[in-house]
Design a protein around this motif. Sequence first.
Motif, PDB file in Angstrom:
ATOM      1  N   PRO A 132      -0.148  -6.120  14.948  1.00  0.00           N
ATOM      2  CA  PRO A 132       1.069  -6.235  13.975  1.00  0.00           C
ATOM      3  C   PRO A 132       0.797  -6.028  12.476  1.00  0.00           C
ATOM      4  O   PRO A 132       1.610  -5.523  11.982  1.00  0.00           O
ATOM      5  CB  PRO A 132       1.637  -7.783  14.415  1.00  0.00           C
ATOM      6  N   ALA A 133      -0.472  -6.513  12.095  1.00  0.00           N
ATOM      7  CA  ALA A 133      -0.749  -6.283  10.691  1.00  0.00           C
ATOM      8  C   ALA A 133      -0.959  -4.664  10.485  1.00  0.00           C
ATOM      9  O   ALA A 133      -0.374  -4.544   9.301  1.00  0.00           O
ATOM     10  CB  ALA A 133      -2.171  -6.991  10.522  1.00  0.00           C
ATOM     11  N   GLU A 134      -1.259  -3.961  11.394  1.00  0.00           N
ATOM     12  CA  GLU A 134      -1.354  -2.306  11.160  1.00  0.00           C
ATOM     13  C   GLU A 134       0.012  -1.922  11.163  1.00  0.00           C
ATOM     14  O   GLU A 134       0.341  -0.755  10.269  1.00  0.00           O
ATOM     15  CB  GLU A 134      -2.288  -1.758  12.179  1.00  0.00           C
ATOM     16  N   TYR A 135       0.725  -2.328  11.992  1.00  0.00           N
ATOM     17  CA  TYR A 135       2.002  -1.884  11.879  1.00  0.00           C
ATOM     18  C   TYR A 135       2.988  -2.048  10.552  1.00  0.00           C
ATOM     19  O   TYR A 135       3.755  -1.410  10.187  1.00  0.00           O
ATOM     20  CB  TYR A 135       2.826  -2.239  13.167  1.00  0.00           C
ATOM     21  N   GLU A 136       2.725  -3.624  10.169  1.00  0.00           N
ATOM     22  CA  GLU A 136       3.300  -3.833   8.965  1.00  0.00           C
ATOM     23  C   GLU A 136       2.953  -3.122   7.808  1.00  0.00           C
ATOM     24  O   GLU A 136       3.673  -2.583   7.045  1.00  0.00           O
ATOM     25  CB  GLU A 136       2.908  -5.266   8.820  1.00  0.00           C
ATOM     26  N   ALA A 137       1.615  -2.948   7.682  1.00  0.00           N
ATOM     27  CA  ALA A 137       1.200  -2.187   6.633  1.00  0.00           C
ATOM     28  C   ALA A 137       1.499  -0.561   6.610  1.00  0.00           C
ATOM     29  O   ALA A 137       1.982   0.027   5.413  1.00  0.00           O
ATOM     30  CB  ALA A 137      -0.451  -2.009   6.529  1.00  0.00           C
ATOM     31  N   ALA A 138       1.432  -0.128   7.789  1.00  0.00           N
ATOM     32  CA  ALA A 138       1.820   1.399   7.992  1.00  0.00           C
ATOM     33  C   ALA A 138       3.420   1.556   7.564  1.00  0.00           C
ATOM     34  O   ALA A 138       4.094   2.424   7.071  1.00  0.00           O
ATOM     35  CB  ALA A 138       1.545   2.074   9.528  1.00  0.00           C
ATOM     36  N   THR A 139       4.327   0.532   8.273  1.00  0.00           N
ATOM     37  CA  THR A 139       5.572   0.680   7.917  1.00  0.00           C
ATOM     38  C   THR A 139       5.972   0.646   6.333  1.00  0.00           C
ATOM     39  O   THR A 139       7.009   1.045   5.809  1.00  0.00           O
ATOM     40  CB  THR A 139       6.349  -0.437   8.793  1.00  0.00           C
ATOM     41  N   SER A 140       5.125  -0.337   5.814  1.00  0.00           N
ATOM     42  CA  SER A 140       5.469  -0.587   4.459  1.00  0.00           C
ATOM     43  C   SER A 140       5.098   0.766   3.620  1.00  0.00           C
ATOM     44  O   SER A 140       5.800   1.192   2.782  1.00  0.00           O
ATOM     45  CB  SER A 140       4.435  -1.718   3.957  1.00  0.00           C
ATOM     46  N   ALA A 141       4.208   1.417   3.874  1.00  0.00           N
ATOM     47  CA  ALA A 141       3.573   2.735   3.525  1.00  0.00           C
ATOM     48  C   ALA A 141       4.793   3.810   3.386  1.00  0.00           C
ATOM     49  O   ALA A 141       5.051   4.458   2.574  1.00  0.00           O
ATOM     50  CB  ALA A 141       2.033   3.038   3.775  1.00  0.00           C
ATOM     51  N   ALA A 142       5.070   3.967   4.956  1.00  0.00           N
ATOM     52  CA  ALA A 142       6.304   4.710   5.203  1.00  0.00           C
ATOM     53  C   ALA A 142       7.434   4.635   4.367  1.00  0.00           C
ATOM     54  O   ALA A 142       8.140   5.519   4.183  1.00  0.00           O
ATOM     55  CB  ALA A 142       6.188   4.824   6.714  1.00  0.00           C
ATOM     56  N   ALA A 143       7.684   3.366   4.303  1.00  0.00           N
ATOM     57  CA  ALA A 143       9.041   3.056   3.708  1.00  0.00           C
ATOM     58  C   ALA A 143       9.066   3.190   2.308  1.00  0.00           C
ATOM     59  O   ALA A 143       9.919   3.881   1.510  1.00  0.00           O
ATOM     60  CB  ALA A 143       9.391   1.453   3.582  1.00  0.00           C
ATOM     61  N   LEU A 144       7.872   3.196   1.530  1.00  0.00           N
ATOM     62  CA  LEU A 144       7.884   3.791  -0.029  1.00  0.00           C
ATOM     63  C   LEU A 144       7.863   5.190   0.056  1.00  0.00           C
ATOM     64  O   LEU A 144       8.559   5.481  -0.922  1.00  0.00           O
ATOM     65  CB  LEU A 144       6.272   3.049  -0.407  1.00  0.00           C
TER      66      LEU A 144
END
Length: 252
Positions: A132-144
Amino acid sequence: MTGQTRTARSMLSRGLSILNCFRPGETELALSELARRADLPKPTAHRLIAELVDEGMLERGDRGLRLGLGLFTLGTRVPRQRMLSELAQPHLKRTHDLTRQSVFLFLPDGLDPVMADGVHGGRGTSPAAGAPAEYEAATSAAALLLRAHRPRLAPSGSGRAERRAPRRATREPSSQELARIAERGFAIGRSGTGTGAIAVPVLDASGTLIAALAAAGAAERTHPVRTAAHLRAAGMVLSRALQTASGLVPVP
């Protein structure tokens, strides 16, 4: 007739809000939690859920409701998503081999990144199976990234995610931060567990952002510029492959 149309549209919106309650990695949700997230009275949520179950969009599990096979089948019929996922797989695997990080493909839903495919832990897996931590970080980067490239988003998807209640609280970046992301060509996201991610855009022949690629792993072992270069190279090849598959002439 106008009143009936408004009522039908309202019920459709409520039904979609229930389906949008599920977050990456969540298998089942209780009816009460679905009603809370969708901001619906329990009797209304119960009625809509019963209809969604009848249509195969939801299924009843041991502890609650889960997304149904009918929804998956419908999703596989979306031409661009299916084509992007199929074309992206070899490039996701190659980028994983180069970076030794989990690599993901996101599609824009307005300003919301929707994970479409991924390679985790050295093998191709469903995105729901990883950390989940990887998805959270990746989703955060993609949202930015989507916010920084807002003018390049396809008009058909812009605004929809902004009208929908956010799935989790997110910090809105400043205009200066978004300008820096657009200038350097990649965004950096982090989770609270020391995981970092880099995301870059995938553009079509007209310069429209059609997807985002992200790599996530331990923040201390992530080299932003080098990782972004690998992702950018994969994105350019993927864009050319999509143009060729669509019958368009690739950009040289």
